[in-house]
Design a protein around this motif. Structure first.
Motif, mmCIF file in Angstrom:
data_model
loop_
_atom_site.group_PDB
_atom_site.id
_atom_site.type_symbol
_atom_site.label_atom_id
_atom_site.label_comp_id
_atom_site.label_asym_id
_atom_site.label_seq_id
_atom_site.Cartn_x
_atom_site.Cartn_y
_atom_site.Cartn_z
ATOM 1 N N GLU A 153 -1.774 -2.136 13.101
ATOM 2 C CA GLU A 153 -3.518 -1.453 12.546
ATOM 3 C C GLU A 153 -3.229 -0.282 12.351
ATOM 4 O OE1 GLU A 153 -6.755 -3.280 11.655
ATOM 5 O OE2 GLU A 153 -5.913 -5.023 10.852
ATOM 6 N N MET A 154 -3.080 -0.187 13.901
ATOM 7 C CA MET A 154 -3.614 1.376 14.485
ATOM 8 C C MET A 154 -2.424 1.628 14.413
ATOM 9 S SD MET A 154 -4.157 2.240 18.968
ATOM 10 C CE MET A 154 -2.321 0.990 19.498
ATOM 11 N N PHE A 155 -0.776 1.615 14.640
ATOM 12 C CA PHE A 155 0.094 1.940 14.490
ATOM 13 C C PHE A 155 0.496 2.576 12.705
ATOM 14 C CE2 PHE A 155 0.839 0.765 18.531
ATOM 15 C CZ PHE A 155 1.620 1.676 19.169
ATOM 16 N N ALA A 156 -0.513 1.442 11.546
ATOM 17 C CA ALA A 156 -0.329 2.131 10.493
ATOM 18 C C ALA A 156 -1.501 3.236 10.629
ATOM 19 C CB ALA A 156 -0.299 1.193 9.879
ATOM 20 N N SER A 157 -2.203 3.776 11.014
ATOM 21 C CA SER A 157 -2.976 4.328 10.913
ATOM 22 C C SER A 157 -2.346 5.686 11.417
ATOM 23 C CB SER A 157 -4.376 4.421 11.749
ATOM 24 O OG SER A 157 -5.275 5.176 12.241
ATOM 25 N N PRO A 158 -3.056 7.220 10.067
ATOM 26 C CA PRO A 158 -2.382 8.376 10.020
ATOM 27 C C PRO A 158 -3.346 9.189 11.646
ATOM 28 C CG PRO A 158 -3.411 8.228 8.357
ATOM 29 C CD PRO A 158 -3.770 6.504 8.932
ATOM 30 N N LYS A 159 -4.476 8.484 11.625
ATOM 31 C CA LYS A 159 -5.295 8.837 13.148
ATOM 32 C C LYS A 159 -4.805 9.831 14.025
ATOM 33 C CE LYS A 159 -9.560 8.182 10.218
ATOM 34 N NZ LYS A 159 -10.060 6.738 11.031
ATOM 35 N N LEU A 160 -3.602 8.399 14.978
ATOM 36 C CA LEU A 160 -3.176 8.911 15.582
ATOM 37 C C LEU A 160 -1.074 9.263 15.335
ATOM 38 C CD1 LEU A 160 -3.265 5.370 17.768
ATOM 39 C CD2 LEU A 160 -3.876 7.407 18.324
ATOM 40 N N ASP A 161 -0.698 10.299 16.540
ATOM 41 C CA ASP A 161 0.456 11.163 15.470
ATOM 42 C C ASP A 161 1.350 10.534 16.754
ATOM 43 O OD1 ASP A 161 0.668 11.880 18.121
ATOM 44 O OD2 ASP A 161 0.049 14.568 18.374
ATOM 45 N N GLN A 212 3.883 11.250 18.903
ATOM 46 C CA GLN A 212 3.223 10.669 20.723
ATOM 47 C C GLN A 212 2.639 9.998 21.026
ATOM 48 O OE1 GLN A 212 3.509 13.670 18.702
ATOM 49 N NE2 GLN A 212 5.990 14.568 18.607
ATOM 50 N N ASP A 213 1.212 10.291 20.487
ATOM 51 C CA ASP A 213 0.408 9.762 21.062
ATOM 52 C C ASP A 213 0.740 8.030 20.943
ATOM 53 O OD1 ASP A 213 -1.120 11.785 22.083
ATOM 54 O OD2 ASP A 213 -2.994 11.803 19.579
ATOM 55 N N LYS A 217 3.292 7.214 23.935
ATOM 56 C CA LYS A 217 2.611 7.233 24.863
ATOM 57 C C LYS A 217 2.042 5.758 25.176
ATOM 58 C CE LYS A 217 -1.615 9.218 27.908
ATOM 59 N NZ LYS A 217 -2.443 10.089 27.933
ATOM 60 N N ILE A 218 0.890 5.133 23.811
ATOM 61 C CA ILE A 218 0.535 3.880 24.366
ATOM 62 C C ILE A 218 1.627 3.184 24.460
ATOM 63 C CG2 ILE A 218 -0.671 1.875 22.924
ATOM 64 C CD1 ILE A 218 -2.067 4.413 21.384
ATOM 65 N N ILE A 219 2.658 2.924 23.637
ATOM 66 C CA ILE A 219 3.754 2.111 23.849
ATOM 67 C C ILE A 219 4.218 1.662 25.083
ATOM 68 C CG2 ILE A 219 6.108 1.408 22.958
ATOM 69 C CD1 ILE A 219 5.356 1.803 20.638
ATOM 70 N N ARG A 220 4.800 3.634 26.189
ATOM 71 C CA ARG A 220 5.198 3.897 27.321
ATOM 72 C C ARG A 220 4.283 2.562 28.020
ATOM 73 N NH1 ARG A 220 6.345 8.598 25.294
ATOM 74 N NH2 ARG A 220 8.638 8.477 25.354
ATOM 75 N N VAL A 268 11.073 3.017 16.937
ATOM 76 C CA VAL A 268 10.564 2.868 15.903
ATOM 77 C C VAL A 268 9.369 2.617 15.178
ATOM 78 C CG1 VAL A 268 12.390 0.441 15.613
ATOM 79 C CG2 VAL A 268 10.078 0.125 16.882
ATOM 80 N N THR A 269 8.704 3.520 16.146
ATOM 81 C CA THR A 269 7.486 3.928 15.876
ATOM 82 C C THR A 269 7.746 5.171 15.563
ATOM 83 O OG1 THR A 269 6.626 3.475 17.732
ATOM 84 C CG2 THR A 269 5.349 4.473 17.570
ATOM 85 N N GLU A 270 8.417 6.153 16.232
ATOM 86 C CA GLU A 270 9.221 7.049 15.281
ATOM 87 C C GLU A 270 9.751 7.321 14.387
ATOM 88 O OE1 GLU A 270 12.826 10.739 16.200
ATOM 89 O OE2 GLU A 270 12.224 9.377 18.089
ATOM 90 N N LYS A 271 10.140 6.030 14.028
ATOM 91 C CA LYS A 271 10.581 6.043 12.432
ATOM 92 C C LYS A 271 9.565 5.225 11.627
ATOM 93 C CE LYS A 271 14.715 8.115 12.942
ATOM 94 N NZ LYS A 271 14.825 9.231 12.448
ATOM 95 N N LYS A 272 8.131 4.650 11.941
ATOM 96 C CA LYS A 272 7.432 4.363 11.600
ATOM 97 C C LYS A 272 7.822 3.608 10.692
ATOM 98 C CE LYS A 272 5.025 9.024 9.127
ATOM 99 N NZ LYS A 272 5.738 9.237 11.063
#
Length: 183
Positions: free
Chosen positions: A46-54, A56-57, A60-63, A80-84
């Motif tokens: 849900e967090m990663f589907a949110s447009p509120k986080l760009d 890069q953020d 950073k969380i994944i790293r 895969v995060t970059e490619k949504k």
């Protein structure tokens, strides 16, 4: 479970890299752990589907979250995060594991028994049934099912080998009922 073509492509690419570096087992284990984390925390998706986080953020969380993971696994997660396509990660992990098993001659099996199997029992079942399906070994998931009464039920892919007492009793019952109606 159907997997998307994208998940298959990511898994194949990751497997090729893993094989080239001799890191199949390490990457497989890391993917199992990543999948566990993601399945245990659905709010992550849900967090990663949110447009509120760009992006890069999110990266950073994944790293931070997967800092101890193999570098190739981490790079795949970042990509895969970059490619949504973060929602594809569990399918990528499953497909990677399938490729790994296929290349090592391993099949997944579910063994239903009335109690947990010992390591030696699981090894004997693996040795016996792997030959029946043309594999070198089985990765066994043991499920305790007291309704079997005794014996085993082994499922490998779409094949089921049932030597449980309950299935033998059911078969006997069908035979007896069939005979009594003929009298």
């Amino acid at each position: 479970m159907s997997r998307s073509a994208a998940a298959q492509r990511y898994a194949e690419a990751l497997y090729d890299v893993a094989k080239a570096h001799g890191e199949e087992a390490v990457i497989e284990q890391d993917l199992r752990e990543v999948k566990k984390v993601l399945e245990a925390n659905p709010e992550f998706f849900e967090m990663f589907a949110s447009p509120k986080l760009d992006t890069q953020d999110k990266q950073k969380i994944i790293r931070e979250l997967f800092a101890g993971a193999n570098g190739h696994v981490l790079n795949m997660l970042l990509l895969v995060t970059e490619k949504k396509r973060t929602d594809e990660v569990p399918d990528i992990a499953d497909e990677f594991i399938r490729l790994s098993y296929e290349n090592r001659g391993i099949a997944e099996a579910t063994v239903y028994s009335t109690r947990f199997l010992t390591e030696s029992e699981a090894a004997a079942i693996s040795e016996s049934f792997s030959r029946k399906v043309g594999k070198q070994a089985l990765r066994i998931e043991n499920v305790v099912d007291p309704s079997l009464i005794g014996g085993l039920r082994v499922q490998i892919g779409n094949r089921i080998y049932d030597s449980s007492v309950s299935s033998k009793l059911e078969s006997l019952q069908r035979q007896l009922i069939g005979r009594s109606t003929k009298l």
